[in-house]
Design a protein around this motif. Sequence first.
Motif, PDB file in Angstrom:
ATOM      1  N   ILE A 115       0.828  -1.204   0.000  1.00 41.25           N
ATOM      2  CA  ILE A 115       0.000   0.000   0.000  1.00 41.25           C
ATOM      3  C   ILE A 115       0.867   1.261   0.000  1.00 41.25           C
ATOM      4  O   ILE A 115       0.392   2.351   0.269  1.00 41.25           O
ATOM      5  N   GLY A 116       2.161   1.072  -0.317  1.00 41.86           N
ATOM      6  CA  GLY A 116       3.023   2.224  -0.554  1.00 41.86           C
ATOM      7  C   GLY A 116       3.403   3.011   0.691  1.00 41.86           C
ATOM      8  O   GLY A 116       3.052   2.643   1.810  1.00 41.86           O
ATOM      9  N   ARG A 140       1.531   7.438  -1.676  1.00 41.45           N
ATOM     10  CA  ARG A 140       0.128   7.339  -1.289  1.00 41.45           C
ATOM     11  C   ARG A 140      -0.627   8.646  -1.505  1.00 41.45           C
ATOM     12  O   ARG A 140      -1.833   8.644  -1.704  1.00 41.45           O
ATOM     13  N   ALA A 141       0.108   9.771  -1.475  1.00 44.76           N
ATOM     14  CA  ALA A 141      -0.546  11.064  -1.689  1.00 44.76           C
ATOM     15  C   ALA A 141      -1.248  11.067  -3.041  1.00 44.76           C
ATOM     16  O   ALA A 141      -2.420  11.462  -3.164  1.00 44.76           O
ATOM     17  N   GLU A 142      -0.527  10.592  -4.052  1.00 42.95           N
ATOM     18  CA  GLU A 142      -1.086  10.494  -5.411  1.00 42.95           C
ATOM     19  C   GLU A 142      -2.298   9.570  -5.428  1.00 42.95           C
ATOM     20  O   GLU A 142      -3.323   9.850  -6.028  1.00 42.95           O
ATOM     21  N   TYR A 143      -2.120   8.449  -4.751  1.00 42.12           N
ATOM     22  CA  TYR A 143      -3.173   7.444  -4.748  1.00 42.12           C
ATOM     23  C   TYR A 143      -4.433   7.961  -4.050  1.00 42.12           C
ATOM     24  O   TYR A 143      -5.550   7.781  -4.532  1.00 42.12           O
ATOM     25  N   HIS A 144      -4.234   8.626  -2.922  1.00 40.49           N
ATOM     26  CA  HIS A 144      -5.374   9.207  -2.205  1.00 40.49           C
ATOM     27  C   HIS A 144      -6.145  10.167  -3.100  1.00 40.49           C
ATOM     28  O   HIS A 144      -7.370  10.199  -3.093  1.00 40.49           O
ATOM     29  N   LYS A 145      -5.375  10.950  -3.873  1.00 37.13           N
ATOM     30  CA  LYS A 145      -6.020  11.913  -4.767  1.00 37.13           C
ATOM     31  C   LYS A 145      -6.906  11.174  -5.767  1.00 37.13           C
ATOM     32  O   LYS A 145      -8.068  11.539  -5.987  1.00 37.13           O
ATOM     33  N   LEU A 186      -1.331  -0.513  -6.443  1.00 38.98           N
ATOM     34  CA  LEU A 186      -0.079  -0.974  -7.053  1.00 38.98           C
ATOM     35  C   LEU A 186       0.329  -0.119  -8.255  1.00 38.98           C
ATOM     36  O   LEU A 186       1.511  -0.005  -8.575  1.00 38.98           O
ATOM     37  N   ASP A 187      -0.662   0.490  -8.907  1.00 40.93           N
ATOM     38  CA  ASP A 187      -0.362   1.347 -10.056  1.00 40.93           C
ATOM     39  C   ASP A 187       0.251   2.684  -9.642  1.00 40.93           C
ATOM     40  O   ASP A 187       0.664   3.465 -10.491  1.00 40.93           O
TER      41      ASP A 187
END
Length: 449
Positions: free
Chosen positions: A168-169, A174-179, A226-227
């Motif tokens: 989960i990075g 994760r900042a990018e993913y949260h966005k 994962l992306d």
Amino acid sequence: MALITKAIKGTKDALPKDIHKYQYIEATVLDIAEKYGYKEMRTPVFEHTELFQRGVGDTTDVVQKEMYTFDDKGGRSITLRPEGTAGAVRSYLENGLCNETLPQKICYLTSCYRYEKPQAGRLREFHQFGIECFGSQSPLADAEMISLANSIFTTLGVKDLALEINSIGCPTCRAEYHKALKEYFSSRQEDLCDTCKGRLERNPMRILDCKSPVCSEIAAGAPVVLDYLCDDCKEHFEKVQQYLKAMNIDYTINPKIVRGLDYYTKTVFEFVSNSIGAQGTVCGGGRYDGLVEELGGQHTPSLGFGMGLERLMLLMDAQGCDYPAPAVPDLFIVAMGDKATMKAVEIAKDMREEGFSTVYDLNQRSVRAQMKYADKLGAKFNVVIGDNEVESGKAKLKNMASGEEYDIDLNLFVNGFYNISLSDQLADLEINGEEFDFTSLFGVNKEED
Ligand code: ATP
Ligand code: MG
């Protein structure tokens, strides 16, 4: 039933008839943990509420809905531990383990308390075996921890457990993913459950873990973490997988695993079974590189897992796994009359000191009743002592399973018992296909019927 004779909902007694199962599992997990260099730690059942709010994370279900929290008489807010990690980190910091050589590897067997809806595999008081490894950022640590859990299942003979892993990075990726998650879930905001509406701003990843059917249906189409991994996290995850392959541990990648704690980073994993119904996760864990710092320590990459012992037992029972037989008395002394009882007391004391479990009838019932009692307890041997035996100093020791009888000297009882029981165990052995007469070796006089 009267209230006082009814256990609290969601709790369970461990009864004497099952205790060998608990003891076997507990001894096995501690033994395996030791082989991996883990040392046991014991922490209090309750802690300051704030520790769990910060340690587990206040956007989690555990903190929002499940904690047993109360004020003690001094007005402190206290919480029964819902999990083991927060207390372990607190102790690690408070007792200066953080100043010793890292990594510090600790394990524990504890009870945990969560106010949840009781059902199969879900209790309000349950038990966990947990391990924590403080102070290693290497993917070697992740793989070794997974391997430890895997060894436990293999040793206990549990089959058909799937290992699912994910990354989960770290806070950077994760900042990018949260966005991306926020964007995705915002478009379906209306349909989310009330809890998840609140999570959208603060911790959108929690929505992926929501058990409401609508939320999980929406979550199914969400962007996959994962992306979004940064190079460092990607490489870490690759390495973990290479080590797992080197150890021949099968796994699948499940991008849906996000785990219940807020401070998980990088690797997360679960061992899941479908033999025990909906609550199939027997073990869950992962890396929590931010937690020690969050609780006031230095930045300390760390990781751990919790294994639910009730679920593990459900699984072992469902799969018919073997447990060692429950312990039975080595000897039952049947005593008739005061003199014989006095002798029984003396013999039992000597036998117990030599490590043989020995029982006699505290209630001094009839010989028949004592025999029945010995049978019920499953004693390996019995000896009947009456006035005659006390006088002559001689009695018969009987193997209760085979019915075989041996002469034994009451005044050298422990010695005699030791020789007879040992030769008895060895009697079935064959050497070069020939039965060997061990009784000759030990000078035991065996009665032929
Ligand atoms: P679940 O998704 O089943 O609620 P969780 O993510 O809340 O599990 P963890 O906090 O990771 O669980 O706890 C580790 C392990 O403890 C779980 O994998 C499970 O085996 C066990 N466990 C958790 N909650 C309970 C419970 N209420 N009763 C029995 N065992 C539990
Ligand atoms: Mg839960």
